[in-house]
Design an enzyme around this catalytic site. Structure first.
Site, PDB file in Angstrom:
ATOM      1  N   CYS A 148      39.859  52.868  53.899  1.00 48.66           N
ATOM      2  CA  CYS A 148      38.592  53.399  53.380  1.00 48.66           C
ATOM      3  C   CYS A 148      37.848  54.243  54.412  1.00 48.66           C
ATOM      4  CB  CYS A 148      37.722  52.261  52.845  1.00 48.66           C
ATOM      5  SG  CYS A 148      36.405  52.830  51.734  1.00 48.66           S
ATOM      6  N   GLU A 205      40.857  47.840  48.468  1.00 52.47           N
ATOM      7  CA  GLU A 205      40.239  47.221  49.654  1.00 52.47           C
ATOM      8  C   GLU A 205      39.670  45.834  49.349  1.00 52.47           C
ATOM      9  OE1 GLU A 205      37.144  48.481  53.232  1.00 52.47           O
ATOM     10  OE2 GLU A 205      37.103  49.586  51.340  1.00 52.47           O
ATOM     11  N   LYS A 265      40.875  47.413  59.899  1.00 53.01           N
ATOM     12  CA  LYS A 265      39.992  48.563  59.728  1.00 53.01           C
ATOM     13  C   LYS A 265      39.269  48.847  61.040  1.00 53.01           C
ATOM     14  CE  LYS A 265      36.491  50.149  56.371  1.00 53.01           C
ATOM     15  NZ  LYS A 265      35.750  49.724  55.146  1.00 53.01           N
TER      16      LYS A 265
END
Length: 555
Positions: free
Chosen positions: A150, A45, A114
């Site tokens: 994530c 990430e 994200k």
């Protein structure tokens, strides 16, 4: 559409803000993936910026430079045969995003954002990023691939959405810091997503220390049926290549290597060593200095430093005064000899007595108290900082979480230093880890084997030795009791009445809470150290210094 995929995961150690260095690491990973004939390479990430860049993200030039670095890496995919999954920041008309670029043959073929932005004690992504929509799969080599980022996998809707829209395999880049049992928490999380969606997931985590955070790697892959098919190294960079084939029931791994996870007993030591090593090296230092008192805390920090840098990079200094016992002098030298580190003695008698003489007209006939005691500690801190300045060594401080919790430390004295490996470790855990280290040489550590911490240090009563015959228990309850009360207040946020029900005296519980509250100003000025628990001081527990709240559940 292919029925075979070779997937490479770069479990590397980026540095926040080092765009050129991180780009070089990414290029090495791309070369390695090409040499391994991988179809896909995934980086962790926000790899190019490092995770997490904090308010660097408010700097327009940093954003421009990061995007330029991403475009340069995309250009490097020409002719390599590898599809690159590049997590980085990206700017569009809706704002700044925590993103993944998918690149092939020099072109960006897809961008995903994200969706679930953490807003917790560690990461405040909502401060910087706009959330993306529910993502769609990306087609890679003809295969629909889901790329949750994530925090996205902590919320079932993202992976469910990807699976319902045809994703056959999930590739998840992460920046997930270590704390106790975190490796097993991640596995339980991925196990749940894989079971719900019936799709395998490859979980890539970064490794390395970043200020107070330690990223432990330990990347892994799971298939439906609760099958762990790949696991990377813990606390160590790793380049992991796995082969996958499509069968009637879905994609399955044919050659994933499963490394053993670092044990629960070893993991805190490895986290402290890695956090210390990276903090020192990434900030331009190569060696360290510390005060070696003959007590357990400084002995453990000295052993961690020897493991992090090698004994020749560690300088231990004993700073005795008239109250320093012969046993402490003997134990400090013995510990230094066992560790193989440089050892010097700098007596503080003359400078402390000189300061007391000069202060006598101001102190007058007032009784001796902690003011005089603290001059000893502050003189030691001054001398150690002088050595740090002159020799270019980073000074390590050695206070544990129990002491820092109740303020049993001298600000501008023994709290002096650039980094504290024990900042998030209770006293009894320090003892346990010392006994463990005497029986083991942890992986990736450079120190000596054997009983490097003398048993006499482990056995003796802890003391600051600032007055005759002093022990810590003159001022504090026994450490098993103190640690339990602090755990209840700090880690569990329990009401004082509930802590009393565990068997602790009401007056003692109230006293410890008061000491905890009034020491907040000290902790605010303390050196950083590795976060080992969810409620680490600073990065996990943020309390006001000026605080009028009183828990009234104890009369």
């Amino acid at each position: 559409m292919t029925d075979q995929l070779r997937i490479a995961l770069a479990q590397f150690n980026p540095k926040v803000g080092d765009l050129a260095g991180n780009l070089a690491l990414a290029r090495k990973a791309l070369d390695d993936a090409s040499a391994a004939r991988a179809d896909i390479l995934m980086l962790s990430e926000l790899f190019l910026t490092g995770y997490f860049p904090d308010d660097l993200l408010f700097k327009d030039q940093f954003i421009k430079d990061a995007i330029a670095a991403a475009r340069a890496l995309v250009a490097d995919t020409v002719g390599c045969g590898v599809v690159l999954i590049l997590p980085t920041i990206w700017l569009d008309v809706t704002g700044l995003h925590n993103a993944v670029l998918v690149a092939e043959n020099g072109e960006i073929t897809a961008i995903r954002y994200k969706r679930e932005l953490p807003n917790s004690d560690v990461f405040y992504e909502k401060r910087y990023f706009e959330a993306g929509p529910l993502p769609l799969p990306v087609t890679i080599k003809g295969v629909p691939v889901g790329i949750p980022i994530c925090e996205d996998i902590w919320h079932p809707a993202v992976c469910e959405h990807l699976a319902m829209r045809g994703a056959e395999i999930m590739l998840c880049p992460n920046g997930s810091p270590y704390w106790t049992n975190k490796q097993h928490i991640r596995k339980d999380l991925v196990r749940a997503r894989v079971a719900e969606d019936g799709v395998p997931m490859l979980y890539l985590n970064q490794v390395g220390g970043q200020d107070e955070l330690v990223f432990d790697g330990a990347s892994f892959a799971m298939e439906p049926g609760d099958k762990l098919v790949m696991q990377g190294k813990s606390f160590t960079p790793d380049f992991i290549v796995t082969d996958w084939v499509r069968e009637d029931a879905g994609w399955t791994c044919t050659n994933g290597q499963v490394e053993d996870l670092t044990s629960v007993e070893e993991a805190p030591w490895r986290a402290c060593v890695l956090g210390l090593r990276d903090y020192v090296h990434k900030n331009g230092f190569s060696h360290v200095v510390l005060g070696l008192s003959g007590g357990i805390d400084s002995a453990v920090v000295a052993a961690m430093a020897a493991d992090a840098f090698g004994p020749d990079k560690v300088h231990a200094i004993m700073l005795p005064y008239r109250y320093t016992s012969e046993a402490s002098i003997r134990d400090a030298r013995d510990c230094a000899d066992r560790l193989g580190v440089r050892y010097d003695v700098v007596a503080i008698g003359d400078p402390v007595d000189g300061a007391l003489n000069e202060l006598q007209p101001i102190f007058g006939n007032r009784p001796i108290d902690t003011a005089e005691e603290n001059i000893q500690s502050r003189m030691r801190g001054t001398i150690l900082m002088a050595v740090s300045n002159k020799l270019g060594s980073m000074l390590l401080t050695t206070g544990n979480k129990s002491e820092m919790g109740v303020g049993y430390a001298t600000i501008y004295g023994d709290m002096n230093g650039g980094y504290n490996p024990l900042k998030d470790m209770f006293k009894m855990d320090v003892y346990a880890l010392a006994a463990w280290r005497n029986k083991h040489v942890p992986g990736d550590c450079l120190g000596r084997a054997g009983e490097v911490i003398p048993q006499s240090i482990i056995d003796k009563a802890p003391s600051a030795e600032l007055r005759p015959d002093q022990t810590d228990q003159d001022s504090l309850p026994p450490y098993p009791v103190l640690d339990d009360i602090l755990t209840c207040i700090v880690e569990e946020e329990m009401a004082l009445g509930d802590i009393v029900k565990r068997g602790h005296a009401p007056d003692l519980v109230k006293r410890i809470e008061r000491l905890l509250n009034i020491a907040e100003y000290k902790r605010r000025q303390s050196a950083p150290g590795p976060k080992l628990t969810p409620r680490a001081f600073g990065q996990g527990r943020k309390y006001p210094i000026t605080n009028g709240y009183k828990d009234g559940t104890v009369g």
